[in-house]
Design a protein around this motif. Sequence first.
Motif, PDB file in Angstrom:
ATOM      1  N   ASP A 401       0.811  -1.220   0.000  1.00 23.82           N
ATOM      2  CA  ASP A 401       0.000   0.000   0.000  1.00 23.82           C
ATOM      3  C   ASP A 401       0.843   1.268   0.000  1.00 23.82           C
ATOM      4  O   ASP A 401       0.385   2.321  -0.479  1.00 23.82           O
ATOM      5  N   ASP A 402       2.062   1.202   0.530  1.00 25.68           N
ATOM      6  CA  ASP A 402       2.892   2.411   0.545  1.00 25.68           C
ATOM      7  C   ASP A 402       3.417   2.784  -0.830  1.00 25.68           C
ATOM      8  O   ASP A 402       3.969   3.860  -1.032  1.00 25.68           O
ATOM      9  N   VAL A 403       3.219   1.879  -1.796  1.00 28.95           N
ATOM     10  CA  VAL A 403       3.624   2.173  -3.176  1.00 28.95           C
ATOM     11  C   VAL A 403       2.546   2.968  -3.902  1.00 28.95           C
ATOM     12  O   VAL A 403       2.835   3.707  -4.846  1.00 28.95           O
ATOM     13  N   TRP A 404       1.304   2.871  -3.435  1.00 31.15           N
ATOM     14  CA  TRP A 404       0.148   3.383  -4.164  1.00 31.15           C
ATOM     15  C   TRP A 404      -0.498   4.564  -3.456  1.00 31.15           C
ATOM     16  O   TRP A 404      -0.494   4.650  -2.233  1.00 31.15           O
ATOM     17  N   THR A 405      -1.115   5.436  -4.266  1.00 26.01           N
ATOM     18  CA  THR A 405      -1.814   6.614  -3.754  1.00 26.01           C
ATOM     19  C   THR A 405      -3.215   6.646  -4.343  1.00 26.01           C
ATOM     20  O   THR A 405      -3.399   6.469  -5.565  1.00 26.01           O
ATOM     21  N   ILE A 456       3.047   8.969 -13.906  1.00 27.50           N
ATOM     22  CA  ILE A 456       2.243   7.799 -13.573  1.00 27.50           C
ATOM     23  C   ILE A 456       2.834   6.574 -14.257  1.00 27.50           C
ATOM     24  O   ILE A 456       2.910   6.509 -15.485  1.00 27.50           O
ATOM     25  N   ALA A 457       3.263   5.608 -13.436  1.00 32.98           N
ATOM     26  CA  ALA A 457       3.815   4.363 -13.985  1.00 32.98           C
ATOM     27  C   ALA A 457       2.732   3.305 -14.155  1.00 32.98           C
ATOM     28  O   ALA A 457       2.826   2.460 -15.053  1.00 32.98           O
ATOM     29  N   ALA A 458       1.711   3.313 -13.276  1.00 35.68           N
ATOM     30  CA  ALA A 458       0.683   2.269 -13.313  1.00 35.68           C
ATOM     31  C   ALA A 458      -0.550   2.717 -12.557  1.00 35.68           C
ATOM     32  O   ALA A 458      -0.489   3.610 -11.685  1.00 35.68           O
ATOM     33  N   VAL A 459      -1.655   2.086 -12.892  1.00 34.24           N
ATOM     34  CA  VAL A 459      -2.919   2.270 -12.177  1.00 34.24           C
ATOM     35  C   VAL A 459      -3.291   0.940 -11.536  1.00 34.24           C
ATOM     36  O   VAL A 459      -3.212  -0.117 -12.185  1.00 34.24           O
ATOM     37  N   ARG A 460      -3.670   0.984 -10.278  1.00 32.41           N
ATOM     38  CA  ARG A 460      -4.131  -0.233  -9.605  1.00 32.41           C
ATOM     39  C   ARG A 460      -5.642  -0.189  -9.466  1.00 32.41           C
ATOM     40  O   ARG A 460      -6.202   0.773  -8.934  1.00 32.41           O
ATOM     41  N   LEU A 578      -9.619   3.026  -7.222  1.00 31.42           N
ATOM     42  CA  LEU A 578      -8.426   3.164  -8.046  1.00 31.42           C
ATOM     43  C   LEU A 578      -7.282   3.771  -7.238  1.00 31.42           C
ATOM     44  O   LEU A 578      -7.514   4.619  -6.362  1.00 31.42           O
ATOM     45  N   ASP A 579      -6.074   3.336  -7.544  1.00 29.29           N
ATOM     46  CA  ASP A 579      -4.855   3.933  -7.001  1.00 29.29           C
ATOM     47  C   ASP A 579      -3.876   4.123  -8.147  1.00 29.29           C
ATOM     48  O   ASP A 579      -3.967   3.431  -9.184  1.00 29.29           O
TER      49      ASP A 579
END
Length: 950
Positions: A401-405, A456-460, A578-579
């Motif tokens: 989770d600390d990778v995503w916002t 932005i490298a990726a969307v989760r 979404l993150d």
Amino acid sequence: MYRQILLLSVVVAARCHLCDADDRIDFNEHIRPLFTEHCSACHGGVKQAGDVSFARRDSVLPPNGWVVEPGDADASVLLERVVTEDEDIRMPPPEHGRGLNEEEVDRLRRWINQGARWSEHWAFEPPKRHIQPTLVRQDWCRQPVDGFVLARLEREGIAPALDEGSGRWLRRATMDATGLPPNLEQLESFETSLLEDEETAYKNAVERMLQSPAFGERWASVWLDQIRYADSKGLGLDGPRNVWKYRDWVIDAFNADMPFDQFTIKQMAGDLLPGGRVEDLLATAAHRVTQSNEEGGTDDEEFRVAAVLDRVNTTWQTWLGITFGCVQCHGHPYDPFDHDEYYQFASFFNNTRDCDLNEDWPTLSVPLDASDYELASQLDREINWLRDSIWKREFDLLSADDVWTSVDDLEAASSNATQVAVSKQGDRDTFETVGTIQRGVTIALDATVPDKIERIAAVRLTIAPQDEDKAISDAEWGFVISQLKVIKLDADGEPAGEIPVARVISDEPDPFYDPQASMDPKSKRGFAGFTKIHYPRSAALIFDDPVDASELHRLRVSLSHNVFILSSFSLVSRRGWLDVTDDPRLTDLVHGKAIAPMRDQLEYLKSERGKIKSTSVPVLEERPDHLKRPTHVFVRGLFLTKDKQVTSGTPAILPALDSNHADRLDLARWMVSTQNPLTARVMVNRVWARIFGVGLVATEEDFGSSGETPSHPRLLDDLAFRFQDDMGWSLKSLVREILLSRAYRQGSSQRSDLPSADPQNRLLARGPRHRLSAEMVRDQALAISGLLSTKMHGPPVRPPIPAGVWKPFYGGDKWETPKPGDPDRYRRSIYTYTKRSIPYPMFAAFDAPSREFCAPRRLRSNTPLQALMTLNDQTFQECAEAFGKRIEGFSGDLPEQLSEAFRVATSRVPNDEEVAELKRLHEKLVTAGNASPLTVVASVLLNLDEVLTK
């Protein structure tokens, strides 16, 4: 002289027995049957009136029990209630049946006064080696089992039968070992060798049978009854299931004399064994032949649970010989098994990946040629290692989770009447469908990228159950996202171009649907929680190149849903969020120098594996740890009414598992542990029953308190102990000892001097004599006629079937019978297509089970339909015709031909009257103008009681 000595020994033994009976009351022999008959209906495992259960010691005796005072019968409430004249409190109540008679009351009183010693049921005590009994006639014995058999006969004052004739013994033994009759060459060879050395001749004959490939086919048929093998799915449409490779595995395992402990472990947990061998994974198909339901409108979870519970019940019936299934709804009525213990055991099976699906996932690609198994196993190991290594890197980033916002200002809309709302849940914006879902919906999620994200490298994407807490135990319907798109939006909220996605990664190492398929506009499959969802599920869309956030006004993620189950349940994302991330490690998962070669190698290995001609077979496979299902106790056995959560475990009455966090592999090893009192006994008893017609424990399905006690307890114990220890779990060693025993060699003719109360030959005072099994009846006819094909293995075949029988629900399931002369028309019965809803008529007539559920034993019947079948069924007509032509080809005149035919059918030389009777029949047919008199004679021979009976 022998009979006089025998009678004297019986008198002495009887007097000793009476003295022992006067001095000692045995709980299992004298008291437990009273409790089972008179008390357990109200005070058992189901109903425990007054909080008393006579199935458990601690409910009867101190310190917890209060109805018995050991050593003082007069102070015991139990005896008081049994003898009182007051009908209001007398036990059992008059409306529940007769009261105890004087002898039973006296027995109960003496037991209490002797200290009320409680013993667990005999089946729950580990088997042990027993010293051979002291016998009057030691020279009669040939094998260790004989001493125990003869000791029982001597105790009853019965002399054993004379030996069976050589030909008849050979036929009996060959049928038992291989399921086929001996041919003339084998008969003549055996009779010649008897003249040289009798005992060597018997040993060599049995050894030949054990080494025959037919041995595996015969005993595999027995096993497939237990494991409820079928070539169809069972419920609903009962469509075909491609699982014949498992049947072949069983045949090969028996032919290779795989030790029964390994045979057990591989079927219970072959997927958890180290090494990843194709054969080990294939063995787990034993638990994938459960029924599934293809009918529209059914709940996948309901029938998945039904399959799990069927695995529990089948395991207990097949390996442990206990009616454990009734504990699904309540405590066992007669044995000390608690309701909770059922679900502790079910927990071992509750985390396999299979669902109630048409596709039968997960499946194993099994090479058609067994010689390719080793290469396939090596490739699979390398593929799995690479796949898991790559996925581990992906999952570590996906789940951190600390990778995503979280995105800001989420908005949601749908392409049809489906309503989607957005709300703040915690610190994130979450979308959720409202009300009815319309099929084929596309959900558009628009959001603002947080200011802290520069590139932005990726969307989760995370899809979650609508009720996360409840879904863990009561799964919701899942989702399939057929297409995923990430689109730039301009200042007016209009699409301004699609962002290229290089890779979609997900939270499963080997999902049923490939998440990458979400990028294919022609695919309906993609990232999925298929078909149920217990926990939030995540996937990341990694961009081909990171996107500068300053170029974006807003971001849209489009989710298209085009999959539904059985025309009833649309698999749609009901809730999620979404993150985004700018972590360059996500980009490295696509373009990194370390991982790109691994992906290339993985694709190469998959290509090489695909070159091996294979067939897909359903197998067991565990869910990842983070997606494990919890197991709950079901109130009254209903899966919708869940009670407390339980962990994996085995019943307290049996030895404990060694592991504190046990899995199926631990369970499998526990089942074949020398401390487990049931597995070896049950298998030994099953083999004994197939050979002698009835088990040492007649109730093969029930070794518990309500089952029958063993006819020869010490024999069963000793044989079970030696099966594990001396024989090393070798089935062939077990069969060898029984077939070479003097007990088995006895003549099978009825004896006027035997007790009329022993119609099933439980005393073993003669050889076995009972009707052949359905498969043997058909296979024997094919063998005698010369039509039998010895081809082994392969897909199921469809021999002739009566017109009008084959009317399956599923129209694509065709019964295409090979033409006359095609060897597949005359294959052994084990290869016949087994459809649960339409059993093969000839097998059904001769008591073969439908294989819907485990069938521990077959109850033999004797009906006119059986005679009509063997006289008129097309297969038997063809056998009679072929046998008639074979008779015509025998050398000599007609009486010599008929004599030879009789010998082929019965394995003995006929007497003059029997030959004369056949000759008169032939002459009568010729006189009547019958065009094929030898065909009729052949049919008569095939229908002789002596031929249809072992």
